[in-house]
Design a protein around this motif. Structure first.
Motif, PDB file in Angstrom:
ATOM      1  N   PHE A  22      33.114  36.847  37.648  1.00 22.38           N
ATOM      2  CA  PHE A  22      32.340  37.320  36.503  1.00 22.38           C
ATOM      3  C   PHE A  22      32.282  38.842  36.470  1.00 22.38           C
ATOM      4  N   LEU A  23      32.286  39.476  37.637  1.00 22.40           N
ATOM      5  CA  LEU A  23      32.357  40.934  37.678  1.00 22.40           C
ATOM      6  C   LEU A  23      33.690  41.404  37.089  1.00 22.40           C
ATOM      7  N   PHE A  24      34.770  40.708  37.453  1.00 26.17           N
ATOM      8  CA  PHE A  24      36.088  41.007  36.878  1.00 26.17           C
ATOM      9  C   PHE A  24      36.042  40.878  35.356  1.00 26.17           C
ATOM     10  N   SER A  25      35.439  39.790  34.856  1.00 26.15           N
ATOM     11  CA  SER A  25      35.339  39.575  33.404  1.00 26.15           C
ATOM     12  C   SER A  25      34.538  40.678  32.739  1.00 26.15           C
ATOM     13  N   ALA A  26      33.433  41.098  33.383  1.00 23.23           N
ATOM     14  CA  ALA A  26      32.578  42.138  32.808  1.00 23.23           C
ATOM     15  C   ALA A  26      33.355  43.449  32.653  1.00 23.23           C
ATOM     16  N   ILE A  27      34.069  43.836  33.705  1.00 20.77           N
ATOM     17  CA  ILE A  27      34.838  45.090  33.663  1.00 20.77           C
ATOM     18  C   ILE A  27      35.934  45.016  32.607  1.00 20.77           C
ATOM     19  N   MET A  28      36.676  43.904  32.593  1.00 22.25           N
ATOM     20  CA  MET A  28      37.773  43.751  31.641  1.00 22.25           C
ATOM     21  C   MET A  28      37.255  43.661  30.207  1.00 22.25           C
ATOM     22  N   ASN A  29      36.137  42.975  29.996  1.00 26.57           N
ATOM     23  CA  ASN A  29      35.549  42.879  28.656  1.00 26.57           C
ATOM     24  C   ASN A  29      35.188  44.262  28.120  1.00 26.57           C
ATOM     25  N   TYR A  30      34.584  45.079  28.984  1.00 23.15           N
ATOM     26  CA  TYR A  30      34.170  46.414  28.567  1.00 23.15           C
ATOM     27  C   TYR A  30      35.393  47.268  28.214  1.00 23.15           C
ATOM     28  N   ILE A  31      36.395  47.247  29.098  1.00 24.00           N
ATOM     29  CA  ILE A  31      37.601  48.035  28.867  1.00 24.00           C
ATOM     30  C   ILE A  31      38.293  47.597  27.574  1.00 24.00           C
ATOM     31  N   ILE A  77      41.883  37.935  29.972  1.00 28.89           N
ATOM     32  CA  ILE A  77      40.644  37.749  30.749  1.00 28.89           C
ATOM     33  C   ILE A  77      40.420  36.284  31.113  1.00 28.89           C
ATOM     34  N   ALA A  78      40.436  35.412  30.102  1.00 36.83           N
ATOM     35  CA  ALA A  78      40.081  34.009  30.350  1.00 36.83           C
ATOM     36  C   ALA A  78      41.042  33.330  31.319  1.00 36.83           C
ATOM     37  N   ILE A  79      42.354  33.522  31.112  1.00 33.70           N
ATOM     38  CA  ILE A  79      43.331  32.853  31.984  1.00 33.70           C
ATOM     39  C   ILE A  79      43.252  33.362  33.424  1.00 33.70           C
ATOM     40  N   PRO A  80      43.235  34.701  33.667  1.00 29.29           N
ATOM     41  CA  PRO A  80      43.066  35.171  35.059  1.00 29.29           C
ATOM     42  C   PRO A  80      41.774  34.675  35.703  1.00 29.29           C
ATOM     43  N   SER A  81      40.687  34.639  34.926  1.00 32.91           N
ATOM     44  CA  SER A  81      39.414  34.148  35.466  1.00 32.91           C
ATOM     45  C   SER A  81      39.511  32.671  35.838  1.00 32.91           C
ATOM     46  N   MET A  82      40.222  31.894  34.991  1.00 33.12           N
ATOM     47  CA  MET A  82      40.412  30.470  35.268  1.00 33.12           C
ATOM     48  C   MET A  82      41.223  30.267  36.550  1.00 33.12           C
ATOM     49  N   VAL A  83      42.263  31.080  36.723  1.00 33.20           N
ATOM     50  CA  VAL A  83      43.085  30.996  37.930  1.00 33.20           C
ATOM     51  C   VAL A  83      42.246  31.300  39.168  1.00 33.20           C
ATOM     52  N   VAL A 119      27.170  40.093  29.287  1.00 32.55           N
ATOM     53  CA  VAL A 119      27.078  38.626  29.376  1.00 32.55           C
ATOM     54  C   VAL A 119      27.660  38.093  30.690  1.00 32.55           C
ATOM     55  N   PRO A 120      28.926  38.385  31.042  1.00 33.32           N
ATOM     56  CA  PRO A 120      29.431  37.900  32.335  1.00 33.32           C
ATOM     57  C   PRO A 120      28.719  38.551  33.524  1.00 33.32           C
ATOM     58  N   LEU A 121      28.240  39.787  33.335  1.00 31.54           N
ATOM     59  CA  LEU A 121      27.518  40.456  34.422  1.00 31.54           C
ATOM     60  C   LEU A 121      26.209  39.733  34.728  1.00 31.54           C
ATOM     61  N   VAL A 122      25.513  39.290  33.696  1.00 30.76           N
ATOM     62  CA  VAL A 122      24.267  38.535  33.876  1.00 30.76           C
ATOM     63  C   VAL A 122      24.548  37.226  34.615  1.00 30.76           C
ATOM     64  N   ILE A 123      25.643  36.553  34.212  1.00 32.50           N
ATOM     65  CA  ILE A 123      26.003  35.292  34.880  1.00 32.50           C
ATOM     66  C   ILE A 123      26.329  35.549  36.348  1.00 32.50           C
ATOM     67  N   GLY A 124      27.117  36.608  36.615  1.00 30.01           N
ATOM     68  CA  GLY A 124      27.466  36.939  37.995  1.00 30.01           C
ATOM     69  C   GLY A 124      26.238  37.245  38.841  1.00 30.01           C
ATOM     70  N   LEU A 125      25.290  37.999  38.275  1.00 32.82           N
ATOM     71  CA  LEU A 125      24.048  38.305  38.998  1.00 32.82           C
ATOM     72  C   LEU A 125      23.237  37.033  39.251  1.00 32.82           C
ATOM     73  N   ALA A 126      23.244  36.138  38.259  1.00 32.70           N
ATOM     74  CA  ALA A 126      22.524  34.865  38.430  1.00 32.70           C
ATOM     75  C   ALA A 126      23.140  34.048  39.564  1.00 32.70           C
ATOM     76  N   VAL A 127      24.476  34.072  39.661  1.00 32.90           N
ATOM     77  CA  VAL A 127      25.160  33.366  40.756  1.00 32.90           C
ATOM     78  C   VAL A 127      24.737  33.948  42.102  1.00 32.90           C
ATOM     79  N   LEU A 128      24.704  35.287  42.185  1.00 27.96           N
ATOM     80  CA  LEU A 128      24.309  35.947  43.436  1.00 27.96           C
ATOM     81  C   LEU A 128      22.852  35.650  43.795  1.00 27.96           C
ATOM     82  N   ILE A 129      21.971  35.775  42.819  1.00 31.29           N
ATOM     83  CA  ILE A 129      20.541  35.526  43.065  1.00 31.29           C
ATOM     84  C   ILE A 129      20.312  34.083  43.480  1.00 31.29           C
ATOM     85  N   SER A 130      21.080  33.167  42.863  1.00 32.08           N
ATOM     86  CA  SER A 130      20.887  31.743  43.165  1.00 32.08           C
ATOM     87  C   SER A 130      21.232  31.397  44.613  1.00 32.08           C
TER      88      SER A 130
END
Length: 244
Positions: free
Chosen positions: A162-171, A201-207, A100-111
Motif C-alpha cells: 500500500f505504501l508502494f501504491s500511495a507513492i505511485m498514485n501521487y507521482i 499500479i494495480a498489476i504490480p500491487s497484485m503481483v 487512500v492507500p496510505l490510510v489502508i497501509g497504516l491500518a494494516v500496521l496498526i492492526s
C-alpha cells in the motif's frame, strides 16, 4: 443471524466486469465525452464516476461486503468527484490518491498491535484456508509463536504494497493531471490517469500480494507439513473434488 447469512448470495470474483466498470468505461467517458459537443465537463464527470461508485455501492449492499477497504474505495471515488465538481486545486487530487492507500497501509500496521490483524482478514481467513486445521497442527507442533511472528512479517510486507501504491498514485496524479479541475482537460487527464493506473499500479500491487500469500503458504507448509490441498477451505476443497 444464520438465516440472514443464508440469504446473502455468494460473491464470485468477476475481474473482467470490475475492470470494465471501474476502469475502462469511466476512462472512455472522461477522455472522449467531456467536450461541449457531447456530455460536457460536469455531466461527463458525474456519469463517468457513477459507474465505479454505483458498482462499489452495489457490491456493498448486495454481498454485504461492509469492510474497511470497500467503504474507503467508495469514499475515494466520491472525493474525486467532489474535487472536480467544486473545482478544487488539482494538487488535492494527487494528495487524495496517495492518502487512500496510505490510510489502508497504516491500518494494516496498526492492526498488528491488536487481536485482529488485517492480514488475517484479507489473506489468512476461513474463506480461503482451513484455519482451524492449520491452528490445530501448529499447536500440536508447538509452532504457534513462530507462525505469529511470520504473520506479523507478512503484515509488514502487506503494508508495504500500500505504501508502494500511495507513492505511485501521487507521482502518477502529479504527472498526468495538470489542468485546473472542472475543465475538459482535467476530465480527460483524470480518465487517462485511471486507465494508466491499472498496468502501472494495480498489476504490480497484485503481483506483490500474490508473493505475500506464497510466503504465507510456504510458512504454513513448513510448520504444519500439510499440502495446499489439505488446508484449503472445505468449500473450496469440495468444488475441486466436483471438478475431478
Amino acid at each position: 443471524m444464520s438465516d440472514q447469512n443464508a440469504n446473502i448470495p455468494d460473491h464470485k470474483p468477476r475481474p473482467w466486469v470490475d475492470l470494465l466498470v471501474s476502469i475502462i468505461i469511466p476512462s472512455v467517458i472522461l477522455m472522449k465525452l467531456s467536450g461541449d459537443d457531447y456530455l460536457g465537463n460536469t455531466w461527463a464527470l458525474l456519469i463517468g464516476l457513477a459507474f465505479p461508485m454505483g458498482w462499489g455501492l452495489f457490491e456493498l449492499v448486495r454481498y454485504h461486503k461492509k469492510n474497511f477497504i470497500a467503504v474507503l474505495g467508495v469514499i475515494s471515488v466520491g472525493l474525486t468527484g467532489g474535487i472536480g465538481l467544486m473545482e478544487i486545486d488539482a494538487r488535492w487530487l494527487a494528495i487524495k490518491e496517495a492518502a487512500v492507500p496510505l490510510v489502508i497501509g497504516l491500518a494494516v500496521l496498526i492492526s498488528t498491535r491488536t487481536r485482529y490483524p488485517l492480514v488475517r482478514t484479507l489473506l489468512y481467513n476461513p474463506t480461503v484456508l482451513d484455519v482451524d486445521k492449520i491452528q490445530e497442527s501448529l499447536r500440536e507442533r508447538g509452532c504457534e509463536g513462530e507462525f505469529d511472528n511470520r504473520l506479523t512479517r507478512a503484515s509488514y510486507f502487506f503494508a508495504g504494497t500500500f505504501l508502494f501504491s500511495a507513492i505511485m498514485n501521487y507521482i502518477l496524479a502529479r504527472w498526468i493531471v495538470t489542468s485546473p479541475s472542472g475543465t475538459q482537460a482535467f476530465n480527460e487527464e483524470l480518465g487517462r490517469m485511471t486507465l494508466v493506473s491499472y498496468p502501472m499500479i494495480a498489476i504490480p500491487s497484485m503481483v506483490m500480494m500474490i508473493a505475500i500469500f506464497f510466503y504465507l503458504w510456504k510458512t504454513i507448509r513448513r510448520l504444519t507439513g500439510h499440502t495446499l490441498e489439505e488446508v484449503m477451505a472445505p468449500h473450496l476443497h469440495e468444488k475441486a473434488e466436483q471438478k475431478k
